[in-house]
Design an enzyme around this catalytic site. Structure first.
Site, PDB file in Angstrom:
ATOM      1  N   LYS A 151       2.760  39.822  -2.523  1.00 13.86           N
ATOM      2  CA  LYS A 151       1.355  39.838  -2.919  1.00 13.86           C
ATOM      3  C   LYS A 151       0.625  41.022  -2.280  1.00 13.86           C
ATOM      4  O   LYS A 151       1.219  41.832  -1.558  1.00 13.86           O
ATOM      5  CB  LYS A 151       0.695  38.517  -2.534  1.00 13.86           C
ATOM      6  N   LYS A 170       0.513  24.783  -3.740  1.00 17.78           N
ATOM      7  CA  LYS A 170      -0.731  24.091  -3.378  1.00 17.78           C
ATOM      8  C   LYS A 170      -0.533  22.578  -3.530  1.00 17.78           C
ATOM      9  O   LYS A 170      -1.087  21.933  -4.423  1.00 17.78           O
ATOM     10  CB  LYS A 170      -1.879  24.602  -4.237  1.00 17.78           C
ATOM     11  N   ASP A 183      -2.349  39.161 -11.783  1.00 22.74           N
ATOM     12  CA  ASP A 183      -3.381  38.448 -11.044  1.00 22.74           C
ATOM     13  C   ASP A 183      -4.766  38.732 -11.618  1.00 22.74           C
ATOM     14  O   ASP A 183      -5.236  39.879 -11.600  1.00 22.74           O
ATOM     15  CB  ASP A 183      -3.335  38.853  -9.565  1.00 22.74           C
ATOM     16  N   GLU A 187       3.145  40.573  -7.346  1.00 19.62           N
ATOM     17  CA  GLU A 187       1.806  40.367  -7.897  1.00 19.62           C
ATOM     18  C   GLU A 187       1.125  41.717  -8.076  1.00 19.62           C
ATOM     19  O   GLU A 187       1.109  42.525  -7.144  1.00 19.62           O
ATOM     20  CB  GLU A 187       0.997  39.494  -6.942  1.00 19.62           C
ATOM     21  N   ARG A 241       0.823  -1.213   0.000  1.00 18.34           N
ATOM     22  CA  ARG A 241       0.000   0.000   0.000  1.00 18.34           C
ATOM     23  C   ARG A 241       0.854   1.260   0.000  1.00 18.34           C
ATOM     24  O   ARG A 241       0.539   2.227  -0.696  1.00 18.34           O
ATOM     25  CB  ARG A 241      -0.950  -0.022   1.202  1.00 18.34           C
TER      26      ARG A 241
END
Length: 280
Positions: free
Chosen positions: A168, A136, A218, A197, A101
């Protein structure tokens, strides 16, 4: 854009954590099989795709027993076809079943990631547009998934928060302005790339004037992307981000941006259907 060499220590850490999670105090069911029973098993794929995960499988069985022999029929990045045998495993039957597994979990996830990356890469082949992954990823498996992205034909963005600046909206608000944020970045780590960004063409001008190394657009629509490309005129690379799906890639490539970052390369994957079958 970033080249991240696969770390053997990271692979081993992944494998040891997975084995500890699965085996715990011992494999009760495998204990039903006498220690001296030998076995042979085949790993097959039930789906077409792109294979990935070999280093993790090698490490899994190496951790369990030196008596296990792996006969690989594929290598990472190879296209695979439903019904194809990927690997034959020979050795103590107990060990094969204990590692089954863990080995399949790594292969299913990483082959799925590589397969997804290849599907996206094929859509922009020949356009000059490079596709990037993001942060992510599944917790603890970032190196693994970013390796799989490369096996599928896409490229890596930064590995984490430590290897480049990505300034950002919230960073800009906290720093006071784009220029202030870039000045602080240059003072903190002048050797690191600084990407900013932006949400408007006016902010794009600010980032250029302040000396950003790369600029992320963005949620720009296609027309504004084209204007941004003209405005920048090749001075720094441009990355499109936000609401990017496979169907829009061709149109985005036509705007002239250099990169597109796509979270779906790693966060929306569905495990490839693989199976281990004991023969003896």
């Amino acid at each position: 854009m970033f080249e991240h060499a696969l770390s053997e220590s990271a692979v081993l850490a992944n494998v040891r954590a997975a084995l500890a999670e699965d085996i715990g105090s011992g494999d009760l069911t495998a204990g039903l099989i006498p220690e001296d029973v030998q076995g042979t098993a085949d790993v097959i794929t039930r789906e077409d795709g792109v294979f990935c995960g070999r280093p993790w499988v090698d490490a899994t069985f190496a951790e369990l027993s030196s008596a296990v022999v792996l006969d690989w029929q594929v290598t990472d990045g190879d296209p695979i076809t439903a019904g194809q045998t990927l690997l034959t495993i020979a050795g103590p039957a107990r060990v094969i079943l204990t590692g089954e597994r863990t080995a399949l979990n790594f292969m299913q996830l990483l082959a799925a990631t590589a397969t997804t990356a290849r599907a996206y890469a094929d859509r922009v082949a020949g356009t000059g547009l490079a596709l990037l992954d993001t942060r992510k990823t599944l917790p603890g498996l970032r190196q693994a998934q970013k390796y799989a992205v490369r096996c599928g034909g896409c490229q890596n963005h930064r590995m984490g928060l430590f290897d480049a600046f990505l300034i950002k909206e919230n960073h800009i608000a906290a720093a006071g302005s784009i220029a202030a944020a870039i000045r602080a970045a240059r003072a903190l780590a002048p050797e690191r790339k600084v990407e900013v960004e932006v949400e408007t063409l006016a902010e794009l001008d600010e980032a250029l004037a302040a000396g950003a190394d790369m600029i992320m657009l963005d949620e720009f629509d296609l027309e504004t992307m084209r204007k941004a490309v003209t405005q920048v005129a090749g001075r720094v690379p441009l990355e499109a981000s936000g609401s990017v799906d496979a169907q829009r890639l061709g149109a985005i490539a036509a705007t002239g941006v250099d990169y597109v970052s796509i979270g779906a390369l790693t966060k929306h994957v569905r495990a490839l259907d693989l199976s281990l079958r004991m023969r003896t």
